[in-house]
Design an enzyme around this catalytic site. Sequence first.
Site, mmCIF file in Angstrom:
data_model
loop_
_atom_site.group_PDB
_atom_site.id
_atom_site.type_symbol
_atom_site.label_atom_id
_atom_site.label_comp_id
_atom_site.label_asym_id
_atom_site.label_seq_id
_atom_site.Cartn_x
_atom_site.Cartn_y
_atom_site.Cartn_z
ATOM 1 C CB CYS A 130 -0.898 0.008 1.244
ATOM 2 S SG CYS A 130 -1.925 1.473 1.349
ATOM 3 C CG LEU A 131 4.387 3.696 -1.807
ATOM 4 C CD1 LEU A 131 4.574 4.383 -0.467
ATOM 5 C CD2 LEU A 131 5.724 3.155 -2.298
#
Lengths: 498, 180
Positions: free
Chosen positions: B117-118
């Site tokens: 999750c970036l």
Amino acid sequence: MPPPNTPEDEIQTAAMSYHRNLNGRVGPQRRRNRWSTSTSASTSTLLSASASPSPFPPSPTRCSTLCGCIPSIDYQSLDYETPVDQALQCPICHTPFYMPLTTSTCGHTFCTECISRSLETQPVCPIDRQPVNTDRDLYRARVICDQLDRLKVKCPSKGCGLFCTRELLPAHYNVYCEYVLVHCPDPTCSRRVPRADAHPDNGCLHRNIVCTYCESEVMIAELEEHYDTSCYGHTAKCSHCNAVVVRHLMDKHLGRDCPGTKKYCRFRSHGCKMHDTRPAIEEHERLGCVYQAIGELKSLRLEDRARIEDLEHRLDGLDARMKRKTSPPTRPRVGSSSFMGGFVPIVQPESPRAAASAAANSASWGSTEDYMLVQFERLEAEIERAHTMILESDSQHTMRQINDLLRFNEQIYELTNRVGALSLQIRSLAVTTQQHNNVQGRAGAANGTPSSSGISSPGGGGAGTRGQSHEDGRRYHSNPPAMSRRSSDGRGQHPPRL
Amino acid sequence: MSYSMEDSQNSAPGSLQATKLAGARKGPDGQNAVKRLQTELMQLMTSPAPGVSAFPSADGNLLSWRATIEGPDDTPYSGLTFKLSFEFPSNYPYAPPTVLFITPIYHPNVDFSGRICLDILKDKWTAAYNIQTVLLSLQSLLGEPNNASPLNGEAAELWDKDPSQFKAKVMDRHKDVDED
């Protein structure tokens, strides 16, 4: 104008419109559409082309320089002569910018195609996410374009290998490069040939002819390749040396390599009569042909002869010119030297020498203008020298005047002092005389007898007065400095105390 | 050429049109992506960044890469190396690559199947990012996780509460994997 048929056409028009757009603003909505249409068009053409066996998309037969039938330059895969500075590379495609556009909000630069495609997905700058309006916030930075134009690139056409500035590449590629594949000169043929071969006189280069050696049918355009690879009878034995040689290179072999053919010595023109097989001739040349030295001497002599002739020619010309000039140029020179001599005598010893050197140099002057120019320069230098000397003497004169003036001033000063001293003396004398007279008058009025202190005799009195006056005079004479000092002190008006 | 004609070809430049165009562009896009990946490979070879490396996977497909990150010092990941896989879309760099951790990792922003999750790999992606910047961002994510939006809630909690147990979990989960 017919609708665009090829992707190259579209891209080229877009590129041209970009370069035409000199006010720095690009009509972005239209430009974006241009790119959109062009890429989609190219996609469809490429897809359709991939189905056909020909490596090139079938396009109508028009083949002028900018008709777009040649593949356009792919600026993203150009080879650059030297590595390009990172600052000149698009952060999106990582190649040197092509048609750069700069954002006015944050000043980042991208290729036109890269930034428009990026803005399609997000209307922000890819570097710092500043909002970018496609219509307003993009402009063309001239300084970047100029730098890009100066980059040296290799011509992308296979076999060419020419390096030129990127600015000139389109002209080279679209018009001159002989390796670019263009349409076959035959309008009914849809294939391509290198530009060098595409001459209308050649006709279609894709028709078959019968190979001279193997009797198979070969396309003209592929003849060379056929000879080199697949032709059966393509090799033959050399009649002189028994070497196996590719046939169409036989002439070359005979002319350059074959050890069996006879040839003349390199110095045949110098007189060598040697005519033997290649190895023998090579050996002969290696050992040193006698005629080599003779040939060298001969060529040296020819050179010398040419030089002598040239010099003679020039000498004749100069002689003629000298004859023409001898009368007129002497007049001004004599006039000038006499003028200078009369005015500044020191110039005179130099003037004849200058004139002499000028006369010596005059032979080498090319034209009347040169001569006049040199004369003019010489006169100018002399005037300059005279000017300095006048200034010098003027200053000397002034100095002398000032010195004289100083001396006069001193003398006047001294004289003033003396006059002052004398006037004081006279005044004091007058006072003493008056006192003396008063005393005498009073004595005579009171008792009528001469006093003991009075004058014993007029002569003695006179001598006494004279002696006193003399003494006073001496005193005053020794005094003037003191007097002058007093007078300068402003006390000069007081009568001296006696 | 008149603009009106051109505009008629593209009369409604809306999102629908854009997606349609993006779909239609698959052919040349693939070429562009490959070209760009080739230059990136060149840059990675000539000027590598310390602690990260990347190379196309062995099958010769330039749209699929393997990368390595060394765990930064002064973090629980110090001394460990992590393998990642990069899958590039055909319209790269206009769309982000799909990046997965191949090496199992215990991290607040990575789930157990390796998904990350970036933001820059999702909505914050721009065409100016490249493999190297992504790897460096991931490396710094190891030391500074975004605990506000965790994929691994337990890890996010432990990161703040019990660093020693976090470290133990990291070491427990980490194991070297062979290629695929």
